[in-house]
Design a protein around this motif. Structure first.
Motif, PDB file in Angstrom:
ATOM      1  N   VAL A 183       0.857  -1.186   0.000  1.00 30.01           N
ATOM      2  CA  VAL A 183       0.000   0.000   0.000  1.00 30.01           C
ATOM      3  C   VAL A 183       0.895   1.238   0.000  1.00 30.01           C
ATOM      4  O   VAL A 183       2.129   1.133   0.098  1.00 30.01           O
ATOM      5  CB  VAL A 183      -0.934   0.019   1.228  1.00 30.01           C
ATOM      6  N   GLU A 184       0.280   2.385  -0.127  1.00 29.24           N
ATOM      7  CA  GLU A 184       1.023   3.635  -0.046  1.00 29.24           C
ATOM      8  C   GLU A 184       1.697   3.713   1.323  1.00 29.24           C
ATOM      9  O   GLU A 184       1.041   3.556   2.366  1.00 29.24           O
ATOM     10  CB  GLU A 184       0.072   4.811  -0.217  1.00 29.24           C
ATOM     11  N   PRO A 185       3.028   3.909   1.358  1.00 30.74           N
ATOM     12  CA  PRO A 185       3.717   3.993   2.653  1.00 30.74           C
ATOM     13  C   PRO A 185       3.070   5.034   3.561  1.00 30.74           C
ATOM     14  O   PRO A 185       2.688   6.118   3.122  1.00 30.74           O
ATOM     15  CB  PRO A 185       5.142   4.409   2.261  1.00 30.74           C
ATOM     16  N   GLY A 186       2.926   4.686   4.841  1.00 34.04           N
ATOM     17  CA  GLY A 186       2.310   5.585   5.801  1.00 34.04           C
ATOM     18  C   GLY A 186       0.813   5.404   5.943  1.00 34.04           C
ATOM     19  O   GLY A 186       0.175   6.097   6.743  1.00 34.04           O
ATOM     20  N   SER A 187       0.228   4.463   5.183  1.00 31.44           N
ATOM     21  CA  SER A 187      -1.217   4.229   5.250  1.00 31.44           C
ATOM     22  C   SER A 187      -1.574   3.426   6.495  1.00 31.44           C
ATOM     23  O   SER A 187      -0.779   2.615   6.976  1.00 31.44           O
ATOM     24  CB  SER A 187      -1.698   3.464   4.009  1.00 31.44           C
ATOM     25  N   ASP A 188      -2.766   3.679   7.015  1.00 33.29           N
ATOM     26  CA  ASP A 188      -3.338   2.840   8.067  1.00 33.29           C
ATOM     27  C   ASP A 188      -4.172   1.757   7.392  1.00 33.29           C
ATOM     28  O   ASP A 188      -5.059   2.061   6.590  1.00 33.29           O
ATOM     29  CB  ASP A 188      -4.224   3.682   8.997  1.00 33.29           C
ATOM     30  N   VAL A 189      -3.889   0.489   7.720  1.00 35.23           N
ATOM     31  CA  VAL A 189      -4.504  -0.632   7.006  1.00 35.23           C
ATOM     32  C   VAL A 189      -5.267  -1.524   7.985  1.00 35.23           C
ATOM     33  O   VAL A 189      -4.798  -1.790   9.096  1.00 35.23           O
ATOM     34  CB  VAL A 189      -3.424  -1.467   6.263  1.00 35.23           C
ATOM     35  N   THR A 190      -6.439  -1.962   7.542  1.00 32.14           N
ATOM     36  CA  THR A 190      -7.215  -2.947   8.300  1.00 32.14           C
ATOM     37  C   THR A 190      -7.676  -4.043   7.351  1.00 32.14           C
ATOM     38  O   THR A 190      -7.847  -3.814   6.149  1.00 32.14           O
ATOM     39  CB  THR A 190      -8.454  -2.319   8.973  1.00 32.14           C
ATOM     40  N   VAL A 191      -7.872  -5.234   7.914  1.00 35.51           N
ATOM     41  CA  VAL A 191      -8.450  -6.364   7.192  1.00 35.51           C
ATOM     42  C   VAL A 191      -9.687  -6.815   7.954  1.00 35.51           C
ATOM     43  O   VAL A 191      -9.641  -6.996   9.172  1.00 35.51           O
ATOM     44  CB  VAL A 191      -7.452  -7.532   7.068  1.00 35.51           C
ATOM     45  N   THR A 192     -10.794  -6.971   7.230  1.00 34.56           N
ATOM     46  CA  THR A 192     -12.041  -7.418   7.838  1.00 34.56           C
ATOM     47  C   THR A 192     -12.369  -8.825   7.367  1.00 34.56           C
ATOM     48  O   THR A 192     -12.400  -9.085   6.155  1.00 34.56           O
ATOM     49  CB  THR A 192     -13.201  -6.475   7.487  1.00 34.56           C
ATOM     50  N   LEU A 193     -12.595  -9.736   8.327  1.00 33.25           N
ATOM     51  CA  LEU A 193     -13.035 -11.101   8.058  1.00 33.25           C
ATOM     52  C   LEU A 193     -14.421 -11.251   8.663  1.00 33.25           C
ATOM     53  O   LEU A 193     -14.572 -11.131   9.886  1.00 33.25           O
ATOM     54  CB  LEU A 193     -12.074 -12.124   8.666  1.00 33.25           C
ATOM     55  N   GLU A 194     -15.406 -11.506   7.819  1.00 35.56           N
ATOM     56  CA  GLU A 194     -16.790 -11.550   8.276  1.00 35.56           C
ATOM     57  C   GLU A 194     -17.122 -10.220   8.947  1.00 35.56           C
ATOM     58  O   GLU A 194     -17.052  -9.191   8.319  1.00 35.56           O
ATOM     59  CB  GLU A 194     -17.011 -12.748   9.218  1.00 35.56           C
ATOM     60  N   ASP A 195     -17.415 -10.211  10.238  1.00 39.66           N
ATOM     61  CA  ASP A 195     -17.791  -8.976  10.926  1.00 39.66           C
ATOM     62  C   ASP A 195     -16.716  -8.481  11.890  1.00 39.66           C
ATOM     63  O   ASP A 195     -16.964  -7.607  12.714  1.00 39.66           O
ATOM     64  CB  ASP A 195     -19.106  -9.172  11.689  1.00 39.66           C
ATOM     65  N   LYS A 196     -15.490  -9.016  11.781  1.00 37.98           N
ATOM     66  CA  LYS A 196     -14.410  -8.606  12.668  1.00 37.98           C
ATOM     67  C   LYS A 196     -13.314  -7.909  11.869  1.00 37.98           C
ATOM     68  O   LYS A 196     -12.889  -8.390  10.820  1.00 37.98           O
ATOM     69  CB  LYS A 196     -13.838  -9.817  13.409  1.00 37.98           C
ATOM     70  N   THR A 197     -12.861  -6.755  12.401  1.00 39.68           N
ATOM     71  CA  THR A 197     -11.848  -5.955  11.725  1.00 39.68           C
ATOM     72  C   THR A 197     -10.554  -5.959  12.540  1.00 39.68           C
ATOM     73  O   THR A 197     -10.580  -5.791  13.764  1.00 39.68           O
ATOM     74  CB  THR A 197     -12.337  -4.508  11.538  1.00 39.68           C
ATOM     75  N   PHE A 198      -9.419  -6.141  11.841  1.00 37.28           N
ATOM     76  CA  PHE A 198      -8.117  -6.244  12.495  1.00 37.28           C
ATOM     77  C   PHE A 198      -7.165  -5.203  11.901  1.00 37.28           C
ATOM     78  O   PHE A 198      -7.129  -5.009  10.677  1.00 37.28           O
ATOM     79  CB  PHE A 198      -7.527  -7.644  12.290  1.00 37.28           C
ATOM     80  N   GLU A 199      -6.418  -4.536  12.769  1.00 38.27           N
ATOM     81  CA  GLU A 199      -5.408  -3.593  12.316  1.00 38.27           C
ATOM     82  C   GLU A 199      -4.183  -4.355  11.816  1.00 38.27           C
ATOM     83  O   GLU A 199      -3.827  -5.411  12.352  1.00 38.27           O
ATOM     84  CB  GLU A 199      -5.013  -2.649  13.445  1.00 38.27           C
ATOM     85  N   VAL A 200      -3.542  -3.813  10.779  1.00 34.52           N
ATOM     86  CA  VAL A 200      -2.404  -4.480  10.150  1.00 34.52           C
ATOM     87  C   VAL A 200      -1.193  -3.559  10.196  1.00 34.52           C
ATOM     88  O   VAL A 200      -1.292  -2.363   9.883  1.00 34.52           O
ATOM     89  CB  VAL A 200      -2.723  -4.862   8.686  1.00 34.52           C
ATOM     90  N   GLU A 201      -0.066  -4.109  10.574  1.00 35.52           N
ATOM     91  CA  GLU A 201       1.175  -3.323  10.607  1.00 35.52           C
ATOM     92  C   GLU A 201       1.729  -3.171   9.193  1.00 35.52           C
ATOM     93  O   GLU A 201       1.829  -4.139   8.439  1.00 35.52           O
ATOM     94  CB  GLU A 201       2.219  -4.011  11.493  1.00 35.52           C
ATOM     95  N   VAL A 202       2.079  -1.943   8.834  1.00 40.43           N
ATOM     96  CA  VAL A 202       2.626  -1.640   7.507  1.00 40.43           C
ATOM     97  C   VAL A 202       4.080  -1.214   7.662  1.00 40.43           C
ATOM     98  O   VAL A 202       4.407  -0.332   8.472  1.00 40.43           O
ATOM     99  CB  VAL A 202       1.819  -0.518   6.815  1.00 40.43           C
ATOM    100  N   LYS A 203       4.971  -1.814   6.887  1.00 41.92           N
ATOM    101  CA  LYS A 203       6.386  -1.468   6.944  1.00 41.92           C
ATOM    102  C   LYS A 203       6.642  -0.129   6.255  1.00 41.92           C
ATOM    103  O   LYS A 203       5.785   0.403   5.559  1.00 41.92           O
ATOM    104  CB  LYS A 203       7.222  -2.576   6.303  1.00 41.92           C
ATOM    105  N   SER A 204       7.846   0.390   6.429  1.00 42.00           N
ATOM    106  CA  SER A 204       8.179   1.707   5.889  1.00 42.00           C
ATOM    107  C   SER A 204       8.092   1.764   4.370  1.00 42.00           C
ATOM    108  O   SER A 204       7.872   2.828   3.789  1.00 42.00           O
ATOM    109  CB  SER A 204       9.590   2.114   6.338  1.00 42.00           C
ATOM    110  N   ASP A 205       8.277   0.601   3.713  1.00 39.12           N
ATOM    111  CA  ASP A 205       8.194   0.585   2.247  1.00 39.12           C
ATOM    112  C   ASP A 205       6.776   0.314   1.736  1.00 39.12           C
ATOM    113  O   ASP A 205       6.559   0.186   0.532  1.00 39.12           O
ATOM    114  CB  ASP A 205       9.149  -0.460   1.666  1.00 39.12           C
ATOM    115  N   GLY A 206       5.810   0.196   2.658  1.00 38.27           N
ATOM    116  CA  GLY A 206       4.416  -0.001   2.264  1.00 38.27           C
ATOM    117  C   GLY A 206       3.983  -1.450   2.207  1.00 38.27           C
ATOM    118  O   GLY A 206       2.801  -1.726   1.985  1.00 38.27           O
ATOM    119  N   THR A 207       4.890  -2.388   2.411  1.00 39.18           N
ATOM    120  CA  THR A 207       4.506  -3.803   2.379  1.00 39.18           C
ATOM    121  C   THR A 207       3.878  -4.200   3.720  1.00 39.18           C
ATOM    122  O   THR A 207       4.174  -3.610   4.761  1.00 39.18           O
ATOM    123  CB  THR A 207       5.726  -4.704   2.110  1.00 39.18           C
TER     124      THR A 207
END
Length: 256
Positions: free
Chosen positions: A198-222
């Motif tokens: 993703v774009e570096p510096g983005s806040d990312v979440t993944v939703t499975l069914e009805d539960k949402t989880f925060e995802v750690e993003v590295k400095s290069d966006g991976t």
């Protein structure tokens, strides 16, 4: 008497010809589709009308309009991606999803002669094309949205570079080509993994069914998301946010 008999025989002989001619004259014209005034060719299955809506084979439309399309045979789902827009339709269901939002359809996607047929107006408008109908020629007219817009230089002030200021909310934050989602099953437990860029510096979440989880993003966006939960989840929603911009993608897991 012979003359009357001959006339009757001649009249009866002409009836089928007249009926055939009338039937041929009243036969509906073939439905055509044009994109930016160029005809789209449908090599086998032609467009059809169902419940006053035009259905077209998805592949020729995708190739002509330049968007990506995937078909999931197991779930009978059509997934379309173009820029920041993601559209999903399930065959025979009168609902679709655009960027996660549910939309009601007048007519569902269908399988006709082993070809996946979709409502062309909905697809084109969902991907921000202009759509019109020429009743006289029975033609669906699709055009790029900007081609029907007034010249921005006469309507809105230009920037210092002479170009229209971009909309701050339309930029894509998710590199869709990098996404990879896989699921494993151990006993009754499902292991889920989603990775990509993703774009570096983005806040990312993944939703499975009805539960949402925060995802750690590295400095290069991976990023790489891993979660174990109950088995049977087939879809996920990835969301990236940065500086007021939001980009959402709905994907499907590949089973191991």
């Amino acid at each position: 008497m012979l003359k009357k008999l001959a006339s009757l025989v001649l009249a009866l002989a002409l009836v089928p010809v007249a009926a055939f001619s009338a039937s041929a004259a009243s036969a509906p014209a073939a439905i055509k589709v044009e994109y930016n005034k160029k005809a789209i060719v449908f090599p086998d299955q032609k467009p059809v009308i169902r419940d006053s809506r035009t259905l077209v084979p998805i592949r020729p439309i995708a190739e002509s309009l330049g968007f990506d399309v995937d078909w999931n045979e197991k779930t009978r789902t059509v997934t379309i991606n173009k820029g920041t827009n993601n559209v999903r339709l399930v065959v025979t269901q009168k609902i679709a999803k655009k960027n996660g939002q549910t939309i009601n359809l007048d007519v569902p996607a269908q399988i006709i002669n082993q070809r996946t047929m979709v409502p062309v107006r909905f697809i084109a408008e969902a991907l921000t094309y202009q759509v019109n109908w020429d009743q006289k020629t029975q033609t669906v007219l699709i055009a790029d949205e900007q081609s029907t817009q007034p010249n921005p230089s006469t309507d809105k002030p230009a920037t210092s570079t002479g170009q229209k200021q971009p909309d701050a909310n339309t930029a894509s934050l998710i590199d869709r080509s990098s996404l990879f989602a896989k699921t494993f099953t151990i006993a009754t437990i499902g292991l889920y993994r989603v990775s990509g860029t993703v774009e570096p510096g983005s806040d990312v979440t993944v939703t499975l069914e009805d539960k949402t989880f925060e995802v750690e993003v590295k400095s290069d966006g991976t990023f790489e998301f891993n979660k174990d939960t109950y088995d049977g989840i087939r879809n996920y929603t990835l969301k990236a946010e940065k500086d007021g911009k939001v980009d959402t993608f709905e994907g499907e897991f590949v089973s191991n």
